[in-house]
Design an enzyme around this catalytic site. Structure first.
Site, PDB file in Angstrom:
ATOM      1  N   SER A 241     -36.794   9.907 -54.241  1.00 20.79           N
ATOM      2  CA  SER A 241     -37.875  10.729 -53.474  1.00 20.79           C
ATOM      3  C   SER A 241     -37.402  10.178 -51.499  1.00 20.79           C
ATOM      4  CB  SER A 241     -38.435  11.370 -54.320  1.00 20.79           C
ATOM      5  OG  SER A 241     -38.985  12.394 -53.655  1.00 20.79           O
ATOM      6  N   ASP A 430     -31.275  19.332 -58.143  1.00 11.55           N
ATOM      7  CA  ASP A 430     -32.155  19.148 -57.170  1.00 11.55           C
ATOM      8  C   ASP A 430     -32.277  20.412 -55.949  1.00 11.55           C
ATOM      9  OD1 ASP A 430     -34.865  17.994 -55.704  1.00 11.55           O
ATOM     10  OD2 ASP A 430     -33.507  16.619 -54.916  1.00 11.55           O
ATOM     11  N   HIS A 487     -34.091  16.861 -59.957  1.00 10.94           N
ATOM     12  CA  HIS A 487     -34.226  15.433 -59.220  1.00 10.94           C
ATOM     13  C   HIS A 487     -34.257  14.023 -59.495  1.00 10.94           C
ATOM     14  CE1 HIS A 487     -37.167  14.432 -55.131  1.00 10.94           C
ATOM     15  NE2 HIS A 487     -37.379  14.174 -55.778  1.00 10.94           N
TER      16      HIS A 487
END
Length: 509
Positions: A241, A430, A487
């Site tokens: 991320s 994601d 994710h």
């Protein structure tokens, strides 16, 4: 994570947080005599919106930290000379998810500690270090950085790739696919104010990757002094991320330190970014592309967003470098309209995993982590005294707003040219840091192997006998699209993620 039902939610504030990731800070109202300009009003509005979005994102993870950041004012020990204070820990751990008794915790070196950061007024960085379950003396050393900005490393430790996981009854069990199966692994709470890391002076809160990477480099220097038997082992940086910013910055800082003989030579071999935010200019432009392919929006929606919202975003990002923090914050506000428009059409999907729906404001439930780390016996075992655990810090999140739209791809070619391996991987479901945007910037990156990488064949990635993704590689660069994952790839596909790490470090990817 954040509430996925709001059409006004910030895209950047959503992605680049998790792995969770996210957070906040709002200044007090200015005196009445001050008349802000329209541009300043826009910036103030963006900061207020980011604070609210960060708080919603934290709630969507079912997290309720007591504080917005770990800034305390009653600990004089924070002003000690720079050093590491570490203790061996022994938490009660039972068998793994697959059954059986599991190994004895006494077989392994598990540590927790604080490092007093020398370039701050009073900051202490908290970390875990787990020696490998397999051949720890020769195994690589891996550091994991959780994103946000402002989310604690324990999110990954307990829910993704750490040695153990938290059961519903708050007991620990071995993780059969923990990355300590392949490496000696560090989890660091950073930037300052996150997790158990804290300061007694709020001026220590970081605002950019220069401060973040210098702190991490300083920590690693001291860590390898204290664990000298690992100083010559291969070293890898990993994370997801917003770590798409942290990781290239730290890799460049280590490369510079090694080149200039600044201290202990860190044997950096490579870095891996999972579902990261690295090149916002290319990744924001990919949102409508991915949303259309995933059937979240129609072709008409795609064309409208691409025509009306993408160009002003691109212009704002182009101006970011010369405009400083305010310009980059304004770019974030402008570009978030792309994501917000998609979400207003897609509805209550979980943008970290579009196969799922969010139930009200709840998209994931990571509350066991806060409960476990809030237990006085656990805190005593970790040596954190009376410091409260801040799962995700809104103050850290807001402090980094001017950093979000900066392109950190630019430093990677130098590292590739000097033999540093780079793995970019992304779960296919994601939306927030989607695989298309990541694939696009990797292919667009200019380096000596660009054309050969672009022309390389895509081959199956196998986890055991299962086709678990699609891999494209040339020389030191690899891109992996992971099937059936959102994710958080190590949480959704733990076996494939462990095999990915092992194969990559062994030169098989």
């Amino acid at each position: 994570m954040a509430s996925s039902s709001s059409s006004s939610s910030s895209p950047a504030a959503r992605c680049f947080t998790l792995t969770l990731f996210l957070l906040f800070t709002c200044s007090l109202a200015a005196p009445l005599r001050y008349q802000p300009s329209p541009s300043q009003l826009k910036l103030d509005s963006a900061k207020i919106a980011a604070k609210g979005q960060a708080e919603r994102m934290i709630r969507s993870l079912n997290l309720f930290p007591k504080h917005e950041a770990n800034v305390v004012f009653n600990d004089q020990s924070a002003r000690d000379e720079p050093r590491i204070s570490e203790k061996k820990i022994s938490l009660n751990v039972s068998g793994g998810p697959g059954g059986g008794n599991g190994p004895s915790i006494k077989q392994f070196g598990h540590y927790a500690g604080y490092y007093s950061l020398p370039t701050t007024k009073a900051a202490k960085m908290f970390y875990f270090f787990f020696e490998s379950r397999v051949n720890n003396s020769n195994a690589p050393v891996v550091i994991w950085l959780t994103g946000g900005p402002g989310c604690a490393s324990e999110l990954a430790l307990f829910y993704e790739n750490g040695p153990f996981q938290i059961r519903d009854d708050m007991s620990l069990q071995w993780n059969d696919y923990g990355w300590d199966q392949a490496s000696n692994i560090l989890y660091v709470d950073q930037p300052t104010g996150t997790g158990f890391s804290y300061t007694t002076d709020d001026s220590d809160i970081r605002h950019n990757e220069t401060g973040v990477s210098n702190d991490l480099y300083s920590f690693l220097q001291e860590f390898f002094k204290g664990h000298s038997k690992y100083a010559n082992n291969d070293f890898y940086i990993t994370g997801e991320s917003y770590a798409g910013h942290y990781i290239p910055a730290l890799a460049s800082r280590i490369y510079k330190g090694n080149k200039n003989n600044e201290g202990i030579h860190i044997n950096l071999k490579g870095f891996a970014i999972g579902n990261g935010l690295t090149d916002p200019g290319i990744q924001y432009k990919a949102y409508p592309e991915y949303a259309l392919a995933a059937k979240l929006i129609t072709k008409a929606d795609h064309d409208s967003i691409t025509s009306n919202l993408v160009p002003p975003c691109q212009s704002a990002i182009s101006a970011c470098d010369s405009a400083g923090d305010d310009g980059c914050t304004e770019a974030l506000s402008t570009c978030q309209e792309i994501f917000s428009s998609i979400m207003s059409i897609a509805g209550s999907i979980n943008y970290y995993d579009i196969r799922k729906q969010c139930e009200g404001s709840l998209c994931y439930d990571f509350s066991r982590m806060e409960q476990f780390l809030g237990d006085d016996n656990v805190k005593s075992a970790l040596g954190v005294k009376d410091i409260d655990f801040v799962s995700c810090s809104s103050v850290v999140h807001n402090a980094m707003m001017g950093d979000w739209m900066v392109d950190y791809e630019t430093g990677i070619p130098t590292l590739l040219e000097n033999g540093i391996k780079v793995l970019i991987y992304a779960g296919e479901y994601d939306l927030i840091c989607n695989w298309m945007g990541n694939s696009n910037w990797v292919n667009a990156m200019k380096w000596s192997g660009q054309q050969k990488f672009q022309g390389a064949s895509t081959v199956p990635f196998m986890a055991g006998n299962t086709k678990s993704g699609e891999l494209k590689s040339y020389g030191p660069l690899a891109f992996l699209k992971v099937y059936n994952a959102g994710h958080m790839v190590p949480m959704d596909q733990p076996k494939a993620a462990l095999q990915m790490l092992q194969g990559w470090m062994q030169g098989k990817i």
